[in-house]
Motif scaffolding. Structure first.
Motif, PDB file in Angstrom:
ATOM      1  N   UNK A  99       0.812  -1.224   0.000  1.00 47.03           N
ATOM      2  CA  UNK A  99       0.000   0.000   0.000  1.00 47.03           C
ATOM      3  C   UNK A  99       0.845   1.273   0.000  1.00 47.03           C
ATOM      4  N   UNK A 100       1.914   1.360   0.799  1.00 47.49           N
ATOM      5  CA  UNK A 100       2.768   2.554   0.703  1.00 47.49           C
ATOM      6  C   UNK A 100       3.368   2.733  -0.691  1.00 47.49           C
ATOM      7  N   UNK A 101       3.746   1.612  -1.319  1.00 52.09           N
ATOM      8  CA  UNK A 101       4.279   1.680  -2.679  1.00 52.09           C
ATOM      9  C   UNK A 101       3.213   2.223  -3.627  1.00 52.09           C
ATOM     10  N   UNK A 102       1.987   1.745  -3.464  1.00 51.77           N
ATOM     11  CA  UNK A 102       0.881   2.221  -4.300  1.00 51.77           C
ATOM     12  C   UNK A 102       0.704   3.726  -4.158  1.00 51.77           C
ATOM     13  N   UNK A 103       0.737   4.223  -2.932  1.00 50.34           N
ATOM     14  CA  UNK A 103       0.539   5.658  -2.717  1.00 50.34           C
ATOM     15  C   UNK A 103       1.660   6.476  -3.354  1.00 50.34           C
TER      16      UNK A 103
END
Length: 450
Positions: free
Chosen positions: A162-166
């Motif tokens: 999720x952090x990578x996605x953001x």
């Protein structure tokens, strides 16, 4: 699925969705940057658009090579994380910096030499000039791109998707004003046309690398990782293992990219209408394929994770669930491609001749989507097992010997562009069968070894 496994199936589908959902968004964010480049450069004239198209196709191969070299990091880290070896995960990341450094420098040198080798490309001089300036600008972002790819693989292997996605969503948003700024100019920054997209992409690569570096240094999920600006001394056994797993992935991915690129070149003599219809069909099919690719990444991470926990039976079950869910997705997208083929093509062009051909090609795209997704899911699971060398040979055989030969023979002797697309189905179908057989063998071997 037997009644006994309903709960386990639901659990693994939920795990794959939790991993795959953010990966889908990340992949779409990357694709959207290319779409933005094309739209903005197109507003500055066809010469800039043509130069960008040539340059971005060359950059795509470079990017696939760099990401492939570092592709082992994600499943290796996931396996170690499954065994609760956080120090081992951190060591893999630290050593992968050397691969990113060497690979990034080699690609950067190749791009810097583009004024020399670009003379071999048969195109108009103004188009070649835009292409070269675009590639020279990208050379300044190659190292951060490689380093960012390593950090992304590490974060995904640690299941921090999720952090990578953001970060990638923010990068896609940043790319829009940067494209406009460098293509059209503002204040002291001159208008650079299509070449400006190269500077925008380079700055985005730097931004992604810095954001991932900051995230990996601050998030408590990576407490064992101690990143420094200078990499540690090379640990040759670790580097050898990463390259032994990663280089076959690199070659396999590059072989598929170049397989499709070669078909476009072979179709060039058929005229602009056929080539345009072919490109539209591939573009639409590739967009749907991105979801399957993200799901395959999720299967790879999840399979490696449970193998690291010493649970080969569960790993085999995950691969079965992953392939099955991929096939269901392919069937659903096939229905969409068939039912909405005219609407999808109209989003690209209003030319009736191109629409007629491209709409027919989407019928074949629905067929090759099924086998393409199947081979992608099997390949993803095999990466989780760190079985990459034999699958690489299978891919080379399927794409270049079976697929290309079938496409050329059917296209030139019988059905033209439709024959080429039937050849694509044959090549991808061969890869799907071989990789599924290999997955059954590898997963069975892991059960016996346990």
């Amino acid at each position: 699925m037997p009644r006994l496994y309903k709960r386990a199936t639901a659990t693994e589908l939920r795990n794959l969705a939790n991993l795959g959902g953010p990966l889908v968004v990340s992949n779409l964010a990357v694709v959207s940057m290319g779409v933005t480049d094309t739209i903005v450069a197109g507003q500055s004239g066809e010469v800039n658009l043509a130069g960008l198209a040539l340059g971005s196709s060359i950059w795509a191969v470079c990017a696939v090579v760099l990401m492939g070299m570092l592709a082992a990091l994600s499943p290796v880290v996931a396996s170690l994380r499954g065994g609760r070896d956080e120090e081992g995960c951190a060591r893999q990341m630290s050593q992968s910096v050397w691969i990113a450094l060497v690979g990034g420098l080699l690609v950067a040198l190749a791009l810097l030499a583009s004024p020399l080798w670009s003379q071999w490309i048969q195109t108009e001089e103004p188009v070649r000039k835009v292409m070269v300036l675009y590639l020279l600008a990208l050379a300044t972002g190659t190292l951060p791109f490689a380093f960012g790819s390593a950090l992304r693989g590490y974060c995904e292997g640690m299941a921090q998707v999720r952090p990578v996605m953001r970060i990638y969503l923010a990068a896609a948003a940043l790319n829009i004003p940067l494209d406009i700024l460098f293509v059209f100019g503002w204040g002291p920054i001159p208008a650079m046309g299509g070449a400006g997209c190269g500077w925008a992409t380079s700055l985005v690569c730097w931004s992604i690398a810095i954001a991932l570096y900051w995230h990996a240094g601050q998030d408590p999920a990576y407490r064992a990782l101690r990143l420094k600006l200078l990499p540690p001394r090379p640990h040759w056994p670790t580097l050898k293992h990463l390259l032994a797993v990663g280089m076959p992935i690199c070659i396999g991915a590059a072989s598929e990219v170049t397989f499709f690129a070669s078909l476009t070149l072979l179709l060039a003599s058929y005229g602009a209408t056929i080539v345009a219809a072919h490109q539209i069909g591939l573009s639409i099919g590739s967009t749907f394929y991105l979801v399957a690719l993200a799901l395959a990444q999720a299967v790879s991470i999840r399979t490696a994770q449970v193998l690291g926990q010493g649970r080969p039976k569960r790993a085999r079950f995950i691969s079965i669930v992953g392939v099955s869910s991929g096939l269901v997705y392919a069937l659903l997208t096939g229905v969409v491609l068939i039912g909405l083929r005219n609407v999808l093509v109209l989003a690209y062009t209003s030319n009736p001749d191109i629409i007629a051909i491209a709409s027919n090609l989407l019928l074949l795209a629905a067929a090759f989507q099924l086998v393409d997704v199947a081979q992608a899911m099997a390949w993803g699971a095999l990466r989780g097992y760190k079985d990459t060398r034999v699958p690489m040979y299978m891919q080379l055989f399927s794409y270049w010997l079976v697929g290309l030969a079938a496409a050329y023979w059917l296209g030139e002797q019988y059905w033209g562009v439709y024959g080429y697309w039937v050849g694509i189905c044959v090549g991808l179908g061969t890869a799907a069968v071989l990789l599924l057989v290999r997955l059954r063998h590898t997963s069975g071997k892991a059960l016996i070894a346990h």
